[in-house]
Design an enzyme around this catalytic site. Structure first.
Site, PDB file in Angstrom:
ATOM      1  N   CYS A 101       0.847  -1.181   0.000  1.00  0.00           N
ATOM      2  CA  CYS A 101       0.000   0.000   0.000  1.00  0.00           C
ATOM      3  C   CYS A 101       0.887   1.237   0.000  1.00  0.00           C
ATOM      4  O   CYS A 101       1.877   1.288   0.731  1.00  0.00           O
ATOM      5  CB  CYS A 101      -0.886  -0.014   1.244  1.00  0.00           C
ATOM      6  SG  CYS A 101      -1.975   1.417   1.364  1.00  0.00           S
ATOM      7  N   HIS A 143      -9.070  -3.841  -1.963  1.00  0.00           N
ATOM      8  CA  HIS A 143      -8.095  -3.096  -1.168  1.00  0.00           C
ATOM      9  C   HIS A 143      -8.469  -1.598  -1.118  1.00  0.00           C
ATOM     10  O   HIS A 143      -8.511  -0.996  -0.050  1.00  0.00           O
ATOM     11  CB  HIS A 143      -6.700  -3.293  -1.780  1.00  0.00           C
ATOM     12  CG  HIS A 143      -5.615  -2.486  -1.146  1.00  0.00           C
ATOM     13  ND1 HIS A 143      -4.558  -3.060  -0.478  1.00  0.00           N
ATOM     14  CD2 HIS A 143      -5.419  -1.135  -1.072  1.00  0.00           C
ATOM     15  CE1 HIS A 143      -3.766  -2.091  -0.013  1.00  0.00           C
ATOM     16  NE2 HIS A 143      -4.258  -0.923  -0.373  1.00  0.00           N
ATOM     17  N   GLU A 144      -8.762  -1.039  -2.308  1.00  0.00           N
ATOM     18  CA  GLU A 144      -9.083   0.398  -2.367  1.00  0.00           C
ATOM     19  C   GLU A 144     -10.428   0.686  -1.711  1.00  0.00           C
ATOM     20  O   GLU A 144     -10.603   1.711  -1.053  1.00  0.00           O
ATOM     21  CB  GLU A 144      -9.088   0.897  -3.825  1.00  0.00           C
ATOM     22  CG  GLU A 144      -7.808   0.665  -4.614  1.00  0.00           C
ATOM     23  CD  GLU A 144      -6.548   1.111  -3.898  1.00  0.00           C
ATOM     24  OE1 GLU A 144      -6.625   2.023  -3.051  1.00  0.00           O
ATOM     25  OE2 GLU A 144      -5.480   0.536  -4.176  1.00  0.00           O
ATOM     26  N   HIS A 147     -10.217   1.266   1.888  1.00  0.00           N
ATOM     27  CA  HIS A 147      -9.776   2.617   2.262  1.00  0.00           C
ATOM     28  C   HIS A 147     -10.977   3.564   2.441  1.00  0.00           C
ATOM     29  O   HIS A 147     -10.920   4.491   3.241  1.00  0.00           O
ATOM     30  CB  HIS A 147      -8.862   3.214   1.186  1.00  0.00           C
ATOM     31  CG  HIS A 147      -7.434   2.770   1.267  1.00  0.00           C
ATOM     32  ND1 HIS A 147      -6.647   2.959   2.376  1.00  0.00           N
ATOM     33  CD2 HIS A 147      -6.634   2.149   0.359  1.00  0.00           C
ATOM     34  CE1 HIS A 147      -5.424   2.486   2.145  1.00  0.00           C
ATOM     35  NE2 HIS A 147      -5.396   1.975   0.929  1.00  0.00           N
TER      36      HIS A 147
HETATM   37 ZN    ZN Z   1      -3.753   1.091   0.004  1.00  0.00          ZN
END
Ligand code: ZN
Length: 184
Positions: A101, A143-144, A147
């Site tokens: 990341c 993953h995004e 966030h």
């Molecule tokens: Zn990330």
């Protein structure tokens, strides 16, 4: 001209906030953010980025898989901006693979993710789009998307022993994966 934005690092409280939906997609402020986010992603050798990583606590991310030194086996795709995205459906299957990341430099972690997902999002020109993503691209999205909900990949690890250094990843894991691909 698009600007290179500063990427927040783990520990910054903005990375732990739940982000806000974007209602006015055609506003200059949103369109400029998209351009800047795209530039920042490309310049930093990333395959994905989310708005809160550049201090903008909104529901926007970019998925942009392509082979690069950080991910040599990544498939090539057109970078896709996704606004107010959500997961409509997902496989039962989960797969483990290594993630890094831009906000967590220097380490990689082995993260379980759904192998396939169906997603819906608004495009930068205001259309609703639906797509099925699999494998590495599905992984980038998940993953995004995390966030946007104040999560980082470390929160998804099964244990601390699934963390390795970036150097170990690049010198041991990547060469082994490249070798595997040759055999196939
Ligand atoms: Zn990330």
């Amino acid at each position: 001209m698009a600007k290179l934005l500063q990427i927040l690092q783990l520990g910054n409280p903005i990375l732990r906030q739940t982000t806000q939906p974007i209602y006015h997609i055609h506003d200059d402020r949103v369109q400029v953010l998209i351009d800047n986010l795209m530039t920042t992603l490309i310049k930093s050798n990333g395959v994905g980025i989310a708005a809160p990583q550049v201090s903008e606590s909104y529901r926007m991310l970019i998925v942009a898989s392509r082979p690069n030194p950080r991910y040599p086996n990544a498939p090539e795709m057109k970078p896709t901006v996704m606004i107010n995205p959500h997961i409509v459906d997902h496989s039962d299957d989960m797969v483990n693979d290594w993630e890094g990341c831009l906000s967590v430099p220097g380490i990689r972690g082995l993260v379980p993710r759904y192998q396939q997902i169906e997603i819906e999002y608004t495009t930068r020109d205001g259309r609703i789009d639906r797509q099925v993503l699999t494998d590495f691209v599905a992984r980038i999205f998940q993953h995004e998307f995390d966030h946007l909900n104040g999560l980082v990949f470390l929160d998804r690890l099964e244990g601390v022993q699934d963390i390795i250094t970036e150097q170990e990843y690049l010198t041991r894991i990547v060469p082994a994966t490249v070798e595997q691909h040759k055999i196939k």
